[in-house]
Design a protein around this motif. Structure first.
Motif, short mmCIF file in Angstrom:
data_model
loop_
_atom_site.label_atom_id
_atom_site.label_comp_id
_atom_site.label_asym_id
_atom_site.label_seq_id
_atom_site.Cartn_x
_atom_site.Cartn_y
_atom_site.Cartn_z
N PHE A 37 0.83 -1.20 0.00
CA PHE A 37 0.00 0.00 0.00
C PHE A 37 0.87 1.26 0.00
O PHE A 37 0.62 2.21 -0.74
CB PHE A 37 -0.93 -0.01 1.22
CG PHE A 37 -1.91 1.13 1.27
CD1 PHE A 37 -3.12 1.04 0.61
CD2 PHE A 37 -1.61 2.28 1.99
CE1 PHE A 37 -4.03 2.09 0.66
CE2 PHE A 37 -2.52 3.33 2.04
CZ PHE A 37 -3.73 3.24 1.37
N PHE A 38 1.91 1.26 0.84
CA PHE A 38 2.82 2.42 0.87
C PHE A 38 3.51 2.61 -0.48
O PHE A 38 3.65 3.73 -0.97
CB PHE A 38 3.87 2.24 1.96
CG PHE A 38 3.39 2.58 3.35
CD1 PHE A 38 2.96 3.85 3.66
CD2 PHE A 38 3.40 1.61 4.35
CE1 PHE A 38 2.51 4.17 4.94
CE2 PHE A 38 2.96 1.92 5.62
CZ PHE A 38 2.51 3.20 5.91
N ALA A 39 3.96 1.51 -1.09
CA ALA A 39 4.76 1.60 -2.31
C ALA A 39 3.93 1.89 -3.54
O ALA A 39 4.32 2.73 -4.38
CB ALA A 39 5.56 0.30 -2.50
N LEU A 44 5.17 5.99 -2.11
CA LEU A 44 6.31 6.48 -1.34
C LEU A 44 7.58 5.83 -1.87
O LEU A 44 7.59 4.66 -2.22
CB LEU A 44 6.13 6.14 0.15
CG LEU A 44 4.90 6.73 0.84
CD1 LEU A 44 4.93 6.38 2.32
CD2 LEU A 44 4.81 8.23 0.65
N PRO A 45 8.67 6.59 -1.94
CA PRO A 45 9.91 6.01 -2.47
C PRO A 45 10.53 5.01 -1.49
O PRO A 45 10.47 5.20 -0.28
CB PRO A 45 10.81 7.24 -2.65
CG PRO A 45 10.30 8.23 -1.66
CD PRO A 45 8.82 8.01 -1.57
N GLU A 46 11.11 3.96 -2.04
CA GLU A 46 11.83 2.99 -1.23
C GLU A 46 13.30 3.36 -1.19
O GLU A 46 13.84 3.89 -2.15
CB GLU A 46 11.66 1.58 -1.82
CG GLU A 46 10.22 1.11 -1.84
CD GLU A 46 10.10 -0.34 -2.26
OE1 GLU A 46 10.70 -1.20 -1.60
OE2 GLU A 46 9.40 -0.59 -3.26
N GLN A 251 6.82 4.99 8.74
CA GLN A 251 5.48 5.40 8.33
C GLN A 251 4.44 4.42 8.83
O GLN A 251 3.33 4.82 9.20
CB GLN A 251 5.40 5.49 6.80
CG GLN A 251 6.25 6.58 6.18
CD GLN A 251 7.62 6.06 5.78
OE1 GLN A 251 8.15 5.14 6.40
NE2 GLN A 251 8.21 6.66 4.76
N CYS A 252 4.79 3.15 8.88
CA CYS A 252 3.84 2.13 9.33
C CYS A 252 3.46 2.36 10.79
O CYS A 252 2.29 2.32 11.16
CB CYS A 252 4.46 0.75 9.14
SG CYS A 252 3.35 -0.62 9.49
N LEU A 253 4.46 2.63 11.62
CA LEU A 253 4.19 2.81 13.04
C LEU A 253 3.51 4.13 13.33
O LEU A 253 2.89 4.31 14.37
CB LEU A 253 5.50 2.72 13.83
CG LEU A 253 6.15 1.34 13.84
CD1 LEU A 253 7.48 1.38 14.56
CD2 LEU A 253 5.25 0.31 14.48
N ASN A 254 3.65 5.10 12.42
CA ASN A 254 3.04 6.41 12.63
C ASN A 254 1.68 6.54 11.97
O ASN A 254 1.07 7.60 12.05
CB ASN A 254 3.97 7.51 12.09
CG ASN A 254 5.09 7.82 13.05
OD1 ASN A 254 4.90 8.43 14.10
ND2 ASN A 254 6.29 7.39 12.71
#
Length: 461
Positions: A37-39, A44-46, A251-254
């Motif tokens: 989902f983030f990517a 969002l850039p890796e 980002q996952c934890l936030n």
């Protein structure tokens, strides 16, 4: 290796609608839906990885050799020269799926490139489909043939997809009956080794695997792509440290839950549980003639951990019972009772190390989540690992050369000693996905003695 698609580009996900997929997306989704989902949805850039850059270079050498026959193979790629077919124009090297692609999953077209398709045994009904893989350790990370044949496994998703693409391109591969799905591994650390892992399957097998597993997965990806925020997407904590570590851990934890919906489990790490404000009372104009009654003690906050379902229930009768009468203070001629030292204090005394003051405690929650702000332990562990790797001149402490002081599992003792010498700052930390990471397991064992009584909590599965 997948070169960019020629022509106009469409975003894979736009407005929650999937336009196209790739086998690499499918693998990422199986590994962790929230990372996908983030990517792919939030785009969002890796972070760049040295291992990824090295793999790209090896793939480029193999592609050039198979196309032209020119020997440009470096030491890593040359180790598998004997496993490669003789170069020739009849090989399909970096073969594109085609436009339009014949391969779909739940109505979504799949795009991509296949490293090598070898049709030289097609007269026998056999087609070999190869994906080149670079890995730090073949013995540790190579897939088994049964995994390559199953779309329920992340390695098999890719190879079953490649095989089913060949089945659908029947006009290009007439008489196809069996597929040899191959991972050709090239070891990047230690001895230069190569290994071929092959799963031989039928045309019917790849068709069934695709429709049984991947079609349902693509349907699930449609739903996840419509999520309003990352907190609505399921994470896989055991995948946080895989393949060099996830790029989106912070980002996952936030990620915060939206609106008035229930707070997601991970959101509890960052959002403290604040007690409701008490109404202010005005002070009396004159001092009371009698001493005021002691204020009622505030109820205890919920235990700062997620308790297992089979945890014993609290007894409200005992909780409301009056406290037993306190014994009178000891007379001056009585010897004071010696305070029992904690495990951390005793170990520190034996090692000659200073102990932490009580007010500067370290709390660690392992595979469970506290009801107070906490920092992910993975960040601290990553910094300690990077420090050791830099000092010892290795890329990965777990796969160090035989002449390294970290070889043969010695990295565990080095990492534990480094953590004990430089523990994290006092505070509350959450260690998630410990079962799937040797690094986190070593760190947790090293930190447990440094946590005071009641400050180390391990979740129960």
């Amino acid at each position: 290796m997948s070169p960019p698609v020629e022509g106009p580009k469409l975003n894979a996900v736009d407005g929650g609608i999937l336009h196209h997929l790739s086998v690499s997306q499918l693998r990422k989704f199986v590994l962790c839906e929230r990372a996908w989902f983030f990517a792919k949805v939030l785009r969002l850039p890796e972070r760049p990885l040295k291992a990824r850059d090295l793999g790209t270079a090896v793939h480029a050498q193999l592609e050039h050799f198979l196309r032209t026959g020119e020997d440009v193979l470096g030491a890593i790629a040359a180790a598998g020269r004997h496993l490669l077919p003789a170069p020739g124009p009849d090989l399909f090297v970096e073969e594109h799926f085609g436009q339009p692609s014949p391969l779909f999953a739940d109505g979504i077209p799949l795009t991509g490139y296949i490293d090598l398709v070898n049709p030289r045994r097609l007269a026998e009904g056999v087609l070999r489909v190869t994906d080149h893989k670079t890995t730090k350790s073949i013995a540790s990370y190579a897939a088994a043939p049964e995994q390559l044949a199953s779309a329920a496994h992340d390695a098999g998703i890719q190879m079953v997809g490649y095989g089913y693409w060949a089945v659908l391109a029947a006009e290009r591969f007439p008489g196809l009956k069996r597929l040899e799905l191959e991972h050709l591994y090239f070891q990047t650390h230690g001895p230069k080794l190569a290994r071929s892992v092959v799963a031989t399957v039928s045309v019917e097998h790849v068709r069934e695997e695709w429709h049984t597993h991947v079609e349902l997965m693509a349907r699930r990806m449609r739903d996840v792509a419509r999520a309003a925020s990352p907190s609505q997407v399921k994470p896989t904590w055991s995948a946080c440290q895989k393949y060099g570590g996830c790029s989106f851990q912070a980002q996952c934890l936030n990620s915060q839950s939206q609106g008035s919906k229930p707070m997601a489990l991970m959101d509890r790490i960052l959002k403290p549980q604040t007690p409701p404000a008490q109404p202010a009372t005005s002070a009396p104009a004159t001092a009371p003639t009698t001493p005021p009654a002691p204020a009622q003690a505030a109820p205890e906050l919920e235990l700062a951990a997620v308790l297992p379902p089979d945890a014993p229930k609290s007894n409200p009768t005992l909780a409301s019972a009056p406290a037993p009468e306190q014994p009178t203070q000891a007379t001056s001629d009585e010897a004071p009772r010696r305070k029992r030292r904690t495990k951390a204090e005793m170990e520190a005394a034996r090692a000659g190390e200073p102990t932490r003051p009580a007010e500067a405690s370290l709390s660690l929650f392992v595979d469970c989540v506290p009801n107070c702000p906490a920092e992910p332990l993975a960040g601290y562990v990553g910094r300690m690992v990077a420090k050791i790797e830099q000092e010892c001149g290795v890329v990965d402490i777990r796969v160090a050369p035989n002449d390294s002081p970290l070889a043969y599992g010695k990295w565990k003792g080095v990492l534990a000693a480094t953590i004990r010498a430089e523990p994290p700052e006092p505070g509350t930390y959450a260690a998630l996905g410990v079962a799937g990471s040797e690094l986190m397991q070593v760190a947790v064992e090293a930190l447990e003695p440094l946590c005071g009584t009641g400050h180390f909590v391990r979740g129960v599965r």
